[in-house]
Design an enzyme around this catalytic site. Structure first.
Site, PDB file in Angstrom:
ATOM      1  N   LYS A   1     -17.854 -16.924   3.443  1.00 38.81           N
ATOM      2  CA  LYS A   1     -19.290 -16.892   3.712  1.00 38.81           C
ATOM      3  C   LYS A   1     -20.121 -16.331   2.574  1.00 38.81           C
ATOM      4  CE  LYS A   1     -19.210 -16.321   8.699  1.00 38.81           C
ATOM      5  NZ  LYS A   1     -19.224 -15.273   9.728  1.00 38.81           N
TER       6      LYS A   1
ATOM      7  N   GLY B   1      -9.074  -8.637   0.776  1.00 37.30           N
ATOM      8  CA  GLY B   1      -7.937  -8.714   1.683  1.00 37.30           C
ATOM      9  C   GLY B   1      -7.238 -10.062   1.644  1.00 37.30           C
TER      10      GLY B   1
ATOM     11  N   GLY C   1     -12.651  -4.171   1.785  1.00 43.70           N
ATOM     12  CA  GLY C   1     -14.028  -3.711   1.977  1.00 43.70           C
ATOM     13  C   GLY C   1     -14.526  -2.774   0.885  1.00 43.70           C
TER      14      GLY C   1
ATOM     15  N   ARG D   1       0.828  -1.217   0.000  1.00 45.17           N
ATOM     16  CA  ARG D   1       0.000   0.000   0.000  1.00 45.17           C
ATOM     17  C   ARG D   1       0.863   1.268   0.000  1.00 45.17           C
ATOM     18  NH1 ARG D   1      -5.131  -1.322   3.934  1.00 45.17           N
ATOM     19  NH2 ARG D   1      -6.347  -2.396   2.344  1.00 45.17           N
TER      20      ARG D   1
HETATM   21  P1  ADP Z   1     -11.436 -11.831   0.902  1.00 43.29           P
HETATM   22  O1  ADP Z   1     -10.818 -11.217   2.132  1.00 43.29           O
HETATM   23  O2  ADP Z   1     -10.435 -12.013  -0.203  1.00 43.29           O
HETATM   24  O3  ADP Z   1     -12.684 -11.140   0.465  1.00 43.29           O
HETATM   25  P2  ADP Z   1     -12.822 -13.782   2.520  1.00 43.29           P
HETATM   26  O4  ADP Z   1     -12.482 -13.029   3.748  1.00 43.29           O
HETATM   27  O5  ADP Z   1     -14.240 -13.789   2.073  1.00 43.29           O
HETATM   28  O6  ADP Z   1     -11.878 -13.342   1.305  1.00 43.29           O
HETATM   29  O7  ADP Z   1     -12.452 -15.319   2.709  1.00 43.29           O
HETATM   30  C1  ADP Z   1     -11.185 -15.752   3.066  1.00 43.29           C
HETATM   31  C2  ADP Z   1     -11.271 -16.810   4.128  1.00 43.29           C
HETATM   32  O8  ADP Z   1     -12.075 -17.901   3.693  1.00 43.29           O
HETATM   33  C3  ADP Z   1      -9.906 -17.384   4.433  1.00 43.29           C
HETATM   34  O9  ADP Z   1      -9.640 -17.206   5.808  1.00 43.29           O
HETATM   35  C4  ADP Z   1     -10.040 -18.876   4.093  1.00 43.29           C
HETATM   36  O10 ADP Z   1      -9.362 -19.716   4.996  1.00 43.29           O
HETATM   37  C5  ADP Z   1     -11.522 -19.082   4.209  1.00 43.29           C
HETATM   38  N1  ADP Z   1     -11.966 -20.260   3.436  1.00 43.29           N
HETATM   39  C6  ADP Z   1     -12.013 -20.395   2.103  1.00 43.29           C
HETATM   40  N2  ADP Z   1     -12.443 -21.607   1.758  1.00 43.29           N
HETATM   41  C7  ADP Z   1     -12.694 -22.264   2.909  1.00 43.29           C
HETATM   42  C8  ADP Z   1     -13.186 -23.579   3.213  1.00 43.29           C
HETATM   43  N3  ADP Z   1     -13.504 -24.454   2.251  1.00 43.29           N
HETATM   44  N4  ADP Z   1     -13.340 -23.899   4.524  1.00 43.29           N
HETATM   45  C9  ADP Z   1     -13.022 -23.011   5.488  1.00 43.29           C
HETATM   46  N5  ADP Z   1     -12.557 -21.782   5.262  1.00 43.29           N
HETATM   47  C10 ADP Z   1     -12.394 -21.397   3.984  1.00 43.29           C
HETATM   48 MG    MG Z   2     -11.137 -11.471   4.238  1.00 41.59          MG
END
Ligand code: ADP
Ligand code: MG
Length: 390
Positions: free
Chosen positions: A196, A349, A372, A35
């Site tokens: 999620k 992130g 975000g 960053r």
């Molecule tokens: P980003 O920050 O890129 O938007 P998220 O915060 O939505 O991504 O998701 C990332 C998290 O999802 C990571 O901590 C990863 O471990 C978890 N994750 C992804 N697939 C699985 C899975 N099949 N089971 C448990 N956790 C998962």
């Molecule tokens: Mg995340």
């Protein structure tokens, strides 16, 4: 919105909101300075014209003044990268800061201490905004990653300036977003993963109106598979969202948007398992295991689906990548996107962290510095920090 090039900086105090919120380890050392590096072009544009740069940023989530959240490591890193002195003010407002700003000479840089040490920042307190605004003659915002927050330095301060502009990083972020999602070369393929469905439901709904193909991975996919009646064992998924997931699949089918879900997954007893992961068809997930990554057949399927894309937008890892055993699906996704020939835009992130950890950042057209704020754009929202510049 005004362009940086529309303003003149010579001899002026240029108040710049940047997002220098970088990760630190226990020893207060910066573990990823991306960053800071991404902000340099804007800062250099100001300094090369003889502007007097007054920088402001937050770092972390301190409750009140806390030396653990000082911007000192950032000041040091900035000084190294610029090869010049970068002074750090002891606070972000107050008599001492006013004096330091008044002593700045053309081409010099002052970094204000963490904005979140002051309660007025998050409250968007007008009094606090007015104090900050007194520190500059012109205002620039380059803090795209904070533009979804209605905080004082993000929305209150710019409203007090006539001479204001988006910085070069801010513009780059907005332009890539527009190219990828407002005016994409078709077919547009959106890859979405992460933990999620609930945290990304609005994004999924908005993207379902734009994408030609939607590829789903990560724990997010578990919710869709469960909704279709598959047994997910002890996998992370959201049973409450089954209805929403099925509704979304229905909408996508009516829109002729093609949807791709895993056909196999890597299962193991737990998130911290080592050496126990194995691929199984999604129809055969053992009751005592968790689906923690997409499987090799799914990686191949997704690669084929991505092959014809002209534009790819990706948010969310394909598995629990923090454990090396479940990082392969995310790694394969990097490779597949890299081998597609179109425009590739990534944000989030964890997605960003995974890509940097795997040293595959060079494979993409653009990686957003935001989590975000990027998600807010995927949801179709306009960002308060951008509106305040208009
Ligand atoms: P980003 O920050 O890129 O938007 P998220 O915060 O939505 O991504 O998701 C990332 C998290 O999802 C990571 O901590 C990863 O471990 C978890 N994750 C992804 N697939 C699985 C899975 N099949 N089971 C448990 N956790 C998962
Ligand atoms: Mg995340």
């Amino acid at each position: 919105m005004q362009d940086l090039r529309d303003l003149s900086f010579t001899g002026k105090r240029v108040l710049i909101r940047a997002d220098l919120n970088v990760p630190l380890n226990e020893q207060q050392e910066i573990t990823d300075d991306n960053r800071i590096k991404q902000f340099l072009p804007t800062l250099q544009a100001v300094l090369s014209q003889g502007g007097r740069a007054v920088l402001m940023s937050h770092l972390g989530e301190p409750s009140g003044v806390d030396p653990k959240f000082s911007l000192r490591p950032v000041a040091r890193r900035l000084a190294e990268l610029l090869n010049t002195d970068v002074a750090l003010a002891p606070e972000c407002v107050g008599p001492e800061v006013t004096k330091m700003v008044s002593e700045l000479r053309d081409g010099q840089v002052l970094l204000l201490e963490n904005l979140r040490f002051h309660p007025g920042e998050k409250k968007n307190d007008p009094e606090f905004s007015a104090q900050l605004a007194k520190l500059g003659d012109v205002f620039i915002s380059d803090a795209f990653a904070t533009a979804h927050r209605s905080h004082a330095s993000v929305v209150g301060v710019p409203r007090l300036f006539k001479a204001k502009a988006a910085g070069l990083l801010m513009q780059k972020e907005i332009n890539y977003y527009k190219q990828a999602l407002e005016n994409p070369k078709k077919p547009l393929c959106v890859v979405i993963g992460g933990s999620k469905v609930s945290s990304k439901l609005s994004a999924l709904v908005n993207l379902s109106t734009k994408a030609d193909k939607l590829i789903i991975g990560g724990a997010m996919a578990n919710t869709f598979l469960a909704a279709q009646g598959l047994q997910m064992g002890r996998s992370l998924y959201e049973p409450d969202l089954a209805g929403k997931a099925l509704e979304l699949l229905g909408t996508l089918a009516r829109r002729d948007c093609k949807v791709y879900l895993p056909v196999d997954v890597v299962v193991a007893p737990s998130l911290s398992s080592q050496g126990l992961g194995r691929p199984v068809p999604v129809q055969e997930i053992p009751a005592d295991t968790m689906a923690l990554d997409i499987g090799p057949a799914t990686s191949l399927l997704y690669r084929e689906a991505l092959h014809t894309a002209e534009t790819i937008v990706w948010n969310g890892p394909m598995g629990a990548y923090e454990n090396e055993d479940f990082a392969k699906g995310t790694h394969d996704m990097c490779e597949s996107i890299a081998n597609a020939h179109g425009l590739t835009v990534v944000g989030g992130g964890d997605t960003d962290a995974a890509i940097h950890h795997m040293q595959l950042a060079h494979k993409f057209s653009f990686i957003s510095t935001a989590g975000g704020a990027f998600l807010a754009l995927l949801e179709g929202n306009s960002l308060p920090g951008i509106r305040a510049l208009e």
